[in-house]
Design an enzyme around this catalytic site. Structure first.
Site, PDB file in Angstrom:
ATOM      1  N   GLN A   1       0.815  -1.213   0.000  1.00 23.41           N
ATOM      2  CA  GLN A   1       0.000   0.000   0.000  1.00 23.41           C
ATOM      3  C   GLN A   1       0.853   1.269   0.000  1.00 23.41           C
ATOM      4  OE1 GLN A   1      -3.084  -1.574   3.224  1.00 23.41           O
ATOM      5  NE2 GLN A   1      -3.685   0.406   2.421  1.00 23.41           N
ATOM      6  N   HIS A   2       0.208   2.369  -0.347  1.00 23.85           N
ATOM      7  CA  HIS A   2       0.663   3.741  -0.110  1.00 23.85           C
ATOM      8  C   HIS A   2       1.790   4.248  -1.023  1.00 23.85           C
ATOM      9  CE1 HIS A   2      -1.722   3.560   3.526  1.00 23.85           C
ATOM     10  NE2 HIS A   2      -0.924   2.692   4.102  1.00 23.85           N
TER      11      HIS A   2
ATOM     12  N   ASP B   1      -2.230  -4.747  -0.110  1.00 26.13           N
ATOM     13  CA  ASP B   1      -1.879  -6.029   0.513  1.00 26.13           C
ATOM     14  C   ASP B   1      -2.768  -6.385   1.700  1.00 26.13           C
ATOM     15  OD1 ASP B   1      -0.767  -4.010   2.098  1.00 26.13           O
ATOM     16  OD2 ASP B   1       1.288  -4.755   1.943  1.00 26.13           O
TER      17      ASP B   1
END
Length: 485
Positions: free
Chosen positions: A89-90, A247
């Site tokens: 992520q991110h 994820d």
């Protein structure tokens, strides 16, 4: 001796991918049974960026690792009816007008954007306003803070950017040729508003990012497209490509979670989450108000210090990680890397209550207790008020294999514990999403049919209120010391 015959798949084959920080894994799964028929893995590296302070990766490495992982799956990957990408992520992926990376991707654990994060939270009305609007108070990991950092520190790279993607978006777009994402991964950017389920143009304007540079957010059950003619990638042209997701969302899907079923993940960092039908909006910032891959929500909290921190304490004591002993009055808060939950970024480890008769095994148990207590405190904030208190905790991650971790969770939670046998849950969740698309079914129901959450169960034991109270008291009394830089 003749080789054992490989069972004939009962359903179409699907591919689930887990593109994590340091490697990409691929599973080829029988969509009917959940049986993994082939697997592969390709590595990629993490660099420090200029000055060595950041955490960066070249997105091209993710693509090369995906190709390598699929090649290791042999002929099975070429039979896939559908594929889905689960990704870290991110991360901030910036692409030029030709679709090439402008610079290495800024990863979730790159904390250089801390000043931009603090300023953004203040400028847009403080934590409560962010929680109500976005669903989360953004942490430094959130993508919006990284774009703000890029605008300030590398304006030329920002100007050269023609498209902004998350890691899983990048790989999905390489497969299909279309810029898409899903609501789950989008909910970790800081510029997707959970209240409206759309990009927040005021926040984008604040950080100087045009919504035209962002991918289209697909809904649950939509296809991102089909696999293009890619000669170097062993996937069949025309195979369906699912939306993919982050994820954590993929792991939740891989377990087939129902609302109110709590998960506690024991890795280098610790994570607790549960599917909820209620939109989260925690103004304290402890709970990230993520969306799930479907049409519900995935409130999640994360601690920085979990298995690695406890292993460090074991090493300092010269003991095996399982060599714990009961009793004693010591409290050990293993906040070796600062801590996110509770929010103590400048904290270090703290030991209190040491006596002449304190044994090393008791100190090690105190480290386990401190790490698990932080996770369980976060779990209380993740779960809805009406969640059943006797629902088994699903224990996953590397620590779930350890007796000391499992027994500490049982003793401090007072809940029954179940340890799923299924491994590689991110890739399995992506495979379930691909199977749902290929079969026209709910992917969570697919995962439940695969029985991914099944595993050894352990009955509840009486909750150790004395230990919980002792840790809580020390945590409260030491607050000023733990906050000191």
């Amino acid at each position: 001796m003749a080789a054992a015959a490989v069972p004939v798949p009962e359903g179409p084959l699907v591919v689930g991918v887990d593109s994590s920080t340091q490697s990409t894994k691929a599973l080829v799964v029988d969509a009917a049974t959940g049986r993994v028929v082939a697997r592969g893995q390709g590595p990629h590296t993490v660099g420090g960026g200029a000055g060595g302070e950041g955490k960066e990766s070249d997105p091209e490495q993710w693509w090369e690792a995906l190709a390598e992982a699929l090649r290791q799956c042999g002929p099975y990957a070429r039979q896939a009816a559908a594929v889905s990408i689960g990704g870290q992520q991110h991360g901030l992926v910036t692409l030029d007008s030709a679709g090439r990376p402008v610079r290495p991707a800024l990863l979730w654990n790159d904390v250089r954007s801390a000043p931009q994060r603090d300023r953004l939270v203040e400028e847009l009305g403080g934590p409560k306003a962010w929680a109500e609007r976005i669903g989360s108070v953004p942490a430094t990991s959130f993508t919006v803070t990284k774009w703000a950092w890029l605008m300030e520190n590398e304006p030329e790279a920002a100007r050269a950017t023609a498209a902004v993607r998350l890691p899983h978006d990048y790989l999905t777009e390489r497969l299909t040729g279309y810029g898409t994402t899903d609501r789950g991964d989008a909910s970790g950017t800081g510029w997707w508003a959970s209240g409206t389920e759309a990009y927040d143009e005021e926040i984008l304007g604040r950080v100087g990012l045009s919504p035209a540079l962002l991918p289209r957010v697909l809904r649950h059950g939509e296809a991102a497209g089909t696999v293009r003619d890619l000669p170097d990638l062993p996937l069949p042209t025309g195979a369906l490509v699912a939306t993919g997701t982050g994820d954590n969302m993929a792991a939740a899907l891989g377990l087939g979670l129902r609302p109110g079923q709590p998960v506690l993940s024991l890795g280098t960092s610790g994570t607790v989450y549960a599917v909820s039908e209620h939109r989260p909006a925690d103004p304290t910032g402890v709970v990230a108000g993520f969306a799930d891959t479907r049409e519900a929500w995935l409130p999640l909290a994360c601690t920085l210090n979990c298995t690695l921190a406890v292993d460090k304490v074991a090493a300092l004591l010269g003991r095996d990680r399982e060599a714990v002993e009961p009793g004693g009055s010591a409290v050990l808060l293993p906040f070796l890397d600062g801590e996110r939950t509770p929010n103590l970024p400048h904290a270090s480890g703290l030991l209190h209550g040491l006596r002449h008769d304190t044994g090393p095994g008791q100190l090690l148990q105190a480290a386990y207790d401190g790490a698990v207590f932080a996770l369980l405190t976060a779990l209380d904030q993740v779960l809805d008020a009406d969640a059943a208190p006797d629902t088994p905790l699903l224990l996953i991650g590397g620590g779930a294999k350890g007796t000391a971790w499992r027994e500490t969770v049982r003793r401090l939670s007072g809940r029954p514990v179940q340890v799923p046998r299924a491994q590689e849950l991110v890739a399995l969740g992506a495979a379930a999403q691909a199977a749902g698309l290929a079969l026209g079914e709910d992917p969570a129901a697919v995962a439940r049919r695969w029985a991914t959450a099944e595993g050894p169960s352990y009955e509840a034991v009486e909750r150790d209120e004395e230990a919980r109270e002792r840790i809580s008291r020390v945590l409260s009394d030491a607050d000023g010391l733990l906050r000191r830089a």
